[in-house]
Design an enzyme around this catalytic site. Structure first.
Site, PDB file in Angstrom:
ATOM      1  NE  ARG A  94      -3.533   1.820   3.003  1.00 16.10           N
ATOM      2  CZ  ARG A  94      -3.362   2.104   4.282  1.00 16.10           C
ATOM      3  NH1 ARG A  94      -2.674   1.297   5.057  1.00 16.10           N
ATOM      4  NH2 ARG A  94      -3.877   3.195   4.802  1.00 16.10           N
TER       5      ARG A  94
ATOM      6  CG  HIS B 250      -1.092   5.453   0.629  1.00 13.29           C
ATOM      7  ND1 HIS B 250      -1.753   6.062   1.671  1.00 13.29           N
ATOM      8  CD2 HIS B 250      -1.905   4.450   0.213  1.00 13.29           C
ATOM      9  CE1 HIS B 250      -2.917   5.458   1.871  1.00 13.29           C
ATOM     10  NE2 HIS B 250      -3.018   4.466   1.012  1.00 13.29           N
ATOM     11  CG  ASP B 251       6.164   7.400  -3.007  1.00 15.68           C
ATOM     12  OD1 ASP B 251       6.238   8.577  -2.583  1.00 15.68           O
ATOM     13  OD2 ASP B 251       7.032   6.895  -3.750  1.00 15.68           O
TER      14      ASP B 251
ATOM     15  CD  GLU C  74       3.642  12.748   0.044  1.00 17.93           C
ATOM     16  OE1 GLU C  74       3.448  11.519  -0.093  1.00 17.93           O
ATOM     17  OE2 GLU C  74       4.338  13.412  -0.758  1.00 17.93           O
TER      18      GLU C  74
ATOM     19  CG  ASN D  51      -0.213   8.677   3.817  1.00 16.55           C
ATOM     20  OD1 ASN D  51      -0.614   7.725   3.159  1.00 16.55           O
ATOM     21  ND2 ASN D  51       0.219   9.804   3.263  1.00 16.55           N
TER      22      ASN D  51
ATOM     23  CG  HIS E 163      -8.165  -3.457  -1.138  1.00 18.10           C
ATOM     24  ND1 HIS E 163      -9.268  -2.659  -1.342  1.00 18.10           N
ATOM     25  CD2 HIS E 163      -7.127  -2.606  -0.950  1.00 18.10           C
ATOM     26  CE1 HIS E 163      -8.920  -1.385  -1.272  1.00 18.10           C
ATOM     27  NE2 HIS E 163      -7.622  -1.325  -1.048  1.00 18.10           N
TER      28      HIS E 163
ATOM     29  CG  ASP F 140      -6.165 -15.440  -2.468  1.00 21.02           C
ATOM     30  OD1 ASP F 140      -6.760 -14.338  -2.444  1.00 21.02           O
ATOM     31  OD2 ASP F 140      -6.168 -16.236  -1.511  1.00 21.02           O
TER      32      ASP F 140
END
Length: 327
Positions: free
Chosen positions: A65, A69-70, A90, A96, A194, A255
């Site tokens: 993640r 986010h970067d 940030e 974050n 996710h 998966d």
């Protein structure tokens, strides 16, 4: 054709070709960027990641993640790693605050600095680590383009403006991804990340309690009722600390189960459920759980697309000695 018309037309085409060349050349990323300057760079990263995954596999999701986010704020420039004496970087922005694994990036950086001082950027480390945690959780191996340099600016407000919240609907998600040059397919594919990791209750309790403002028992009608009941047992309306698996049953395995859950209306976030509200994203969700699924191949391609957002290359930016502060 009149020669006076031909020349301006030719020049216009020439300018256009030069612009295309400059833009593509400015990307400056390639496979094996460190093959001569630090030939063991990726092997060093993998060694450190494997050590971490052996004792703390729960960090796989947060480290994957972190790359997202970067890249979505100022491009993939490592700005999410910077500290601020005034807490205005940030990493201090609300979206974050749940990021974890910064110490792992520092650990990898220390190993690389020992082998090849001042060569490998923190931005590239984030990208390679993301790939390696995917592989460590039985996901696909994909090549990572490298050559990014590190930014010197990190701004809390920019993180708030650029990171799509988990409560996003499909139109705002498509707009957010399009603004970064990513396609609707990239949105559907990257949402599949996710499949690993956890989330704090506060990212989805709005779906469990007072969803439309009619009362505490008012829930999101697009979410499976049995799933809601199970989540309510874990999360109160004000819970900000409990962690819940995003892909129950296989949250440490990369998966296809995430897409199965979305179809069953058991996607944890509104942004997950939103994939069923668009014909293209819904078609991809259904394809991902079919016999002919191309998700693993697609994921590597979409990660490459994301990894190109707003990169600094050539003489832009710097190669930080420490990832948490500019040189």
């Amino acid at each position: 054709m009149d020669s006076q018309k031909v020349l301006p037309c030719f020049l216009a085409h020439l300018v256009l070709l030069l612009m295309v060349f400059v833009i593509s050349n400015a990307q400056g990323l390639k496979y094996g960027f460190y093959s001569e300057t630090c030939p063991n760079a990726e092997a060093i990263v993998k060694e450190e990641v494997d050590k971490v995954m052996a004792v703390a596999p729960s960090l796989a999701g947060p480290l994957l993640r972190m790359h997202f986010h970067d890249c979505f704020v100022r491009g993939c420039d490592g700005s999410v790693l910077l500290n601020s004496s005034t807490n205005q970087a940030e990493k201090n922005a609300f979206p974050n605050l749940s990021l974890r694994g910064f110490q792992i990036i520092d650990r990898v950086k220390t190993a690389l600095e020992k082998a090849c001082p001042g060569v490998v950027s923190c931005a590239d480390i984030i990208a390679i680590v993301a790939r390696d945690v995917v592989v460590a959780t039985k996901g696909p191996y994909y090549q990572v383009e490298t050559g990014r340099r590190d930014g010197r600016v990190s701004n809390l407000t920019e993180a708030l403006l650029n990171l799509p919240p988990p409560s996003s609907n499909i139109s705002s998600l498509k707009s957010a991804f399009a603004a970064k040059g990513l396609s609707v397919k990239d949105l559907a594919v990257l949402s599949g990340a996710h499949t690993i990791g956890t989330s704090h209750c506060s990212s989805f309790t709005n779906r469990l309690y007072n969803f439309t403002g009619k009362g505490a028992n008012d829930t999101d009608p697009t979410m499976d009722k049995n799933y809601i009941a199970r989540l309510k047992m874990r999360c109160s309306a004000t819970d900000t600390t409990t962690l819940v698996e995003m892909d129950p049953g296989s949250f440490r395995t990369f998966d296809l189960d995430y897409y199965t859950l979305v179809v069953k209306r058991r996607g944890l976030f509104q942004s997950d459920a939103a994939l069923l509200d668009d014909s293209e994203t819904k078609a991809y969700v259904l394809k991902a759980i079919s016999t002919g699924s191309t998700f693993f191949k697609d994921f590597g391609e979409s990660m490459m697309n994301m990894g190109r957002i707003g990169v600094l290359t050539g003489t832009s930016g710097e190669i930080r000695k420490q990832c948490a502060k500019v040189n």
